[in-house]
Structures are given as structure tokens and as C-alpha cells.
Scaffold this motif. Structure first.
Motif, mmCIF file in Angstrom:
data_model
loop_
_atom_site.group_PDB
_atom_site.id
_atom_site.type_symbol
_atom_site.label_atom_id
_atom_site.label_comp_id
_atom_site.label_asym_id
_atom_site.label_seq_id
_atom_site.Cartn_x
_atom_site.Cartn_y
_atom_site.Cartn_z
ATOM 1 N N PRO A 43 0.847 -1.189 0.000
ATOM 2 C CA PRO A 43 0.000 0.000 0.000
ATOM 3 C C PRO A 43 0.890 1.250 0.000
ATOM 4 C CG PRO A 43 0.096 -0.949 2.207
ATOM 5 C CD PRO A 43 0.886 -1.856 1.312
ATOM 6 N N LEU A 44 0.330 2.369 -0.423
ATOM 7 C CA LEU A 44 1.090 3.620 -0.396
ATOM 8 C C LEU A 44 1.141 4.171 1.021
ATOM 9 C CD1 LEU A 44 -0.437 5.269 -3.577
ATOM 10 C CD2 LEU A 44 1.933 4.537 -3.330
ATOM 11 N N LYS A 45 2.221 4.850 1.357
ATOM 12 C CA LYS A 45 2.355 5.491 2.666
ATOM 13 C C LYS A 45 1.749 6.894 2.604
ATOM 14 C CE LYS A 45 6.543 3.017 4.105
ATOM 15 N NZ LYS A 45 6.742 2.139 2.949
ATOM 16 N N LEU A 84 -9.967 9.299 -5.923
ATOM 17 C CA LEU A 84 -11.117 8.391 -5.910
ATOM 18 C C LEU A 84 -10.662 6.936 -5.769
ATOM 19 C CD1 LEU A 84 -14.167 8.718 -6.004
ATOM 20 C CD2 LEU A 84 -14.083 8.386 -8.471
ATOM 21 N N GLY A 85 -9.515 6.618 -6.343
ATOM 22 C CA GLY A 85 -8.958 5.274 -6.193
ATOM 23 C C GLY A 85 -8.647 4.955 -4.741
ATOM 24 N N ILE A 86 -8.070 5.930 -4.033
ATOM 25 C CA ILE A 86 -7.751 5.758 -2.606
ATOM 26 C C ILE A 86 -9.030 5.657 -1.782
ATOM 27 C CG2 ILE A 86 -6.740 6.874 -0.569
ATOM 28 C CD1 ILE A 86 -4.529 5.942 -2.359
ATOM 29 N N ASP A 87 -9.953 6.605 -1.982
ATOM 30 C CA ASP A 87 -11.194 6.648 -1.192
ATOM 31 C C ASP A 87 -12.077 5.431 -1.418
ATOM 32 O OD1 ASP A 87 -11.025 8.854 0.413
ATOM 33 O OD2 ASP A 87 -12.470 10.071 -0.683
ATOM 34 N N SER A 88 -12.269 5.072 -2.679
ATOM 35 C CA SER A 88 -13.267 4.050 -3.012
ATOM 36 C C SER A 88 -12.827 2.631 -2.659
ATOM 37 C CB SER A 88 -13.592 4.100 -4.506
ATOM 38 O OG SER A 88 -12.493 3.646 -5.282
ATOM 39 N N LYS A 89 -11.511 2.391 -2.665
ATOM 40 C CA LYS A 89 -10.977 1.049 -2.411
ATOM 41 C C LYS A 89 -11.531 0.044 -3.415
ATOM 42 C CE LYS A 89 -12.748 1.812 1.599
ATOM 43 N NZ LYS A 89 -12.903 3.278 1.530
ATOM 44 N N THR A 112 -2.066 -1.556 -9.294
ATOM 45 C CA THR A 112 -3.342 -0.884 -9.019
ATOM 46 C C THR A 112 -3.962 -1.406 -7.719
ATOM 47 O OG1 THR A 112 -4.462 -2.492 -10.463
ATOM 48 C CG2 THR A 112 -3.842 -0.375 -11.439
ATOM 49 N N HIS A 113 -3.607 -2.638 -7.327
ATOM 50 C CA HIS A 113 -4.118 -3.166 -6.053
ATOM 51 C C HIS A 113 -3.546 -2.402 -4.858
ATOM 52 C CE1 HIS A 113 -6.961 -6.440 -6.175
ATOM 53 N NE2 HIS A 113 -6.422 -6.841 -7.310
ATOM 54 N N SER A 114 -2.419 -1.728 -5.054
ATOM 55 C CA SER A 114 -1.858 -0.887 -3.983
ATOM 56 C C SER A 114 -2.851 0.209 -3.618
ATOM 57 C CB SER A 114 -0.541 -0.250 -4.438
ATOM 58 O OG SER A 114 0.416 -1.238 -4.744
ATOM 59 N N MET A 115 -3.533 0.739 -4.632
ATOM 60 C CA MET A 115 -4.534 1.790 -4.395
ATOM 61 C C MET A 115 -5.694 1.235 -3.575
ATOM 62 S SD MET A 115 -3.488 4.559 -5.991
ATOM 63 C CE MET A 115 -4.926 5.523 -6.432
ATOM 64 N N ARG A 116 -6.134 0.040 -3.925
ATOM 65 C CA ARG A 116 -7.261 -0.602 -3.214
ATOM 66 C C ARG A 116 -6.886 -0.895 -1.766
ATOM 67 N NH1 ARG A 116 -11.920 -3.697 -3.173
ATOM 68 N NH2 ARG A 116 -11.773 -5.934 -2.793
ATOM 69 N N ARG A 117 -5.635 -1.247 -1.547
ATOM 70 C CA ARG A 117 -5.203 -1.659 -0.210
ATOM 71 C C ARG A 117 -4.843 -0.490 0.706
ATOM 72 N NH1 ARG A 117 -0.533 -5.108 0.395
ATOM 73 N NH2 ARG A 117 -1.525 -5.835 2.293
ATOM 74 N N THR A 118 -4.527 0.679 0.124
ATOM 75 C CA THR A 118 -3.953 1.774 0.910
ATOM 76 C C THR A 118 -4.841 2.206 2.074
ATOM 77 O OG1 THR A 118 -2.557 2.587 -0.879
ATOM 78 C CG2 THR A 118 -3.174 4.178 0.815
ATOM 79 N N LYS A 119 -6.057 2.632 1.778
ATOM 80 C CA LYS A 119 -6.926 3.140 2.850
ATOM 81 C C LYS A 119 -7.404 2.013 3.760
ATOM 82 C CE LYS A 119 -10.270 6.785 3.624
ATOM 83 N NZ LYS A 119 -11.061 7.872 2.993
ATOM 84 N N ALA A 120 -7.634 0.841 3.158
ATOM 85 C CA ALA A 120 -8.057 -0.315 3.962
ATOM 86 C C ALA A 120 -6.998 -0.653 5.009
ATOM 87 C CB ALA A 120 -8.301 -1.516 3.056
ATOM 88 N N THR A 121 -5.729 -0.615 4.605
ATOM 89 C CA THR A 121 -4.624 -0.915 5.527
ATOM 90 C C THR A 121 -4.530 0.134 6.625
ATOM 91 O OG1 THR A 121 -3.413 -1.974 3.721
ATOM 92 C CG2 THR A 121 -2.136 -1.385 5.672
ATOM 93 N N LEU A 122 -4.681 1.416 6.263
ATOM 94 C CA LEU A 122 -4.634 2.496 7.258
ATOM 95 C C LEU A 122 -5.773 2.368 8.273
ATOM 96 C CD1 LEU A 122 -3.744 5.589 5.018
ATOM 97 C CD2 LEU A 122 -2.336 4.634 6.860
ATOM 98 N N ILE A 123 -6.974 2.046 7.765
ATOM 99 C CA ILE A 123 -8.139 1.880 8.660
ATOM 100 C C ILE A 123 -7.905 0.720 9.618
ATOM 101 C CG2 ILE A 123 -10.591 1.211 8.736
ATOM 102 C CD1 ILE A 123 -10.861 2.745 6.015
ATOM 103 N N TYR A 124 -7.381 -0.388 9.078
ATOM 104 C CA TYR A 124 -7.114 -1.547 9.933
ATOM 105 C C TYR A 124 -6.085 -1.220 11.009
ATOM 106 C CZ TYR A 124 -5.094 -5.834 11.628
ATOM 107 O OH TYR A 124 -4.596 -6.797 12.462
ATOM 108 N N ARG A 125 -5.010 -0.558 10.612
ATOM 109 C CA ARG A 125 -3.950 -0.232 11.582
ATOM 110 C C ARG A 125 -4.445 0.690 12.685
ATOM 111 N NH1 ARG A 125 0.855 0.735 7.181
ATOM 112 N NH2 ARG A 125 1.373 -1.453 6.814
ATOM 113 N N ARG A 126 -5.344 1.597 12.323
ATOM 114 C CA ARG A 126 -5.831 2.567 13.312
ATOM 115 C C ARG A 126 -6.918 1.996 14.208
ATOM 116 N NH1 ARG A 126 -6.184 7.993 9.470
ATOM 117 N NH2 ARG A 126 -3.944 8.322 9.274
#
Length: 208
Positions: free
Chosen positions: A24-26, A51-56, A155-169
Motif C-alpha cells: 500500500p502507499l504510505k 477516488l482510487g484511494i477513497d473508493s478502495k 493498481t491493487h496498492s490503491m485498493r489496499r492503501t486506505k483499507a490498511t490504514l483503517i485496519y492499523r488505526r
């Protein structure tokens, strides 16, 4: 005998490649790219990135969005619901006001897009909207601009980015499962690349 003749030694397809989940992107990379795209008035890319980051969403679902999917009338909505191509299950996502909503609104206005139009029309004549390969090439350009290793991102990095941040938090697997549109919690566990024991422990602690 033919099988013996044809049994030429071949290198495995994965030799020299990174196999497994793409990174995922930092946060610092997200903001670095956002600022660059804004400064250079690259509205289409900014709208696509945010939108790629937000929508997952998976790449095929992101590039297939129509204006009506993200708008109420002539205004970009705060939330949207999209039917996923792969699973035929609906998934809901938020469209954050200060970054994504603003970028998408400006892109729609600049391009004079109508409700029935694809949000990201293709610049190739025989394609109605941006293709997944074109999207992957655009993402490759972003990764290069950020000075990151192209082998680690897709492109899966975009899908994973916000999901990973939400999980970590939050450590809330169920929430991430819903946001990604997964039918099984195990899929979310694999997707996030977390340990099963860790996942089950967190799941036990998460009241639904």
C-alpha cells in the motif's frame, strides 16, 4: 517421445519477481503525489488518484464508474454505492470532501461530463472509458515520480492503501471487510496480509 523432446528447462515465471501482495502507499507518498498533481493542474489524474484511494475499488470497477455513480444532480455525493464486477455484490464508499470531492467536481466541470458519461473517458477511440491497462500505466508513472520501486506496486496498492490504514488505526476487521466488499473475513485477512492468530484475536474483541 514428444514429451521428452519438448521438456526444455524453463525459468519459473516468478523468478526475479516479487510474488504476493503489492504494497500500500504510505501517507507521505499520498500527499507528495497529491501536491504534485495539484500544482501541475493534472485534474484527471488527481480525481483518479483520490477516488482510487477513497473508493478502495478494484481497477475494473474504478475505471468503469459513470458520473451518475458519484453525483447527486450536479454535485459530487458524500457516499456512493457500486456493484462490483467480480462478485456482483454492492459496496459502499465515502467520498471525502476536502480532497476527493473537490477534485472530482473540478474534473467533471472541466471535461463537461454529463450524468450518463463515464467519469474517466478513454483517450483511445475504440474504448469508451479508461482501461485497466491504461490505469496501470498511469499508476506506474506515479510510482516512478515518487521514486518508489515499480515491482512493489500495482493498481491493487490503491485498493489496499486506505483499507490498511483503517485496519492499523482501528483493528476493526469487520469494518474493513465491509469496505472492501469481501464476503468472507478470511479474504480480508489474506488481503491485508495479517497473521491469522492476530486477526482472530482482534475479531473476538470486535463487537458487531
Amino acid at each position: 517421445m514428444g514429451s521428452v523432446v519438448n521438456s526444455v528447462h524453463r525459468e519459473p515465471w516468478y523468478k526475479g519477481k516479487i510474488v504476493g501482495q503489492k504494497a500500500p502507499l504510505k501517507l507521505k507518498d499520498i500527499w507528495a503525489l497529491r501536491v504534485r498533481l495539484q500544482m501541475e493542474s493534472r485534474l484527471r489524474e488527481l480525481a483518479l488518484f483520490n477516488l482510487g484511494i477513497d473508493s478502495k475499488l478494484r481497477g475494473c470497477d474504478l475505471v468503469g464508474l459513470k458520473v451518475r455513480d458519484v453525483c447527486h444532480g450536479d454535485q459530487v455525493a458524500s457516499r456512493a454505492v457500486v456493484m462490483q464486477h467480480k462478485t456482483q455484490r454492492p459496496v459502499q464508499f465515502e467520498i471525502t470532501p476536502a480532497t476527493t470531492r473537490d477534485a472530482v467536481q473540478k474534473w467533471i466541470k472541466q471535461s463537461e461530463l454529463k450524468s450518463e458519461d463515464f467519469l474517466f473517458p478513454s483517450r483511445i477511440h475504440d474504448s469508451p472509458h479508461l482501461g485497466t491497462r491504461q490505469y496501470a500505466r498511469i499508476l506506474g508513472g506515479w510510482v516512478q515520480e515518487l521514486g518508489l520501486d515499480p515491482a512493489e506496486y500495482s493498481t491493487h496498492s490503491m485498493r489496499r492503501t486506505k483499507a490498511t490504514l483503517i485496519y492499523r488505526r482501528t483493528k476493526n476487521l469487520r469494518a474493513v471487510q465491509l469496505l472492501l466488499g469481501h464476503s468472507k473475513l478470511e479474504s480480508t485477512v489474506r488481503y491485508l496480509g495479517i497473521e491469522v492468530d492476530d486477526a482472530l484475536e482482534i475479531s473476538d474483541q470486535t463487537e458487531i
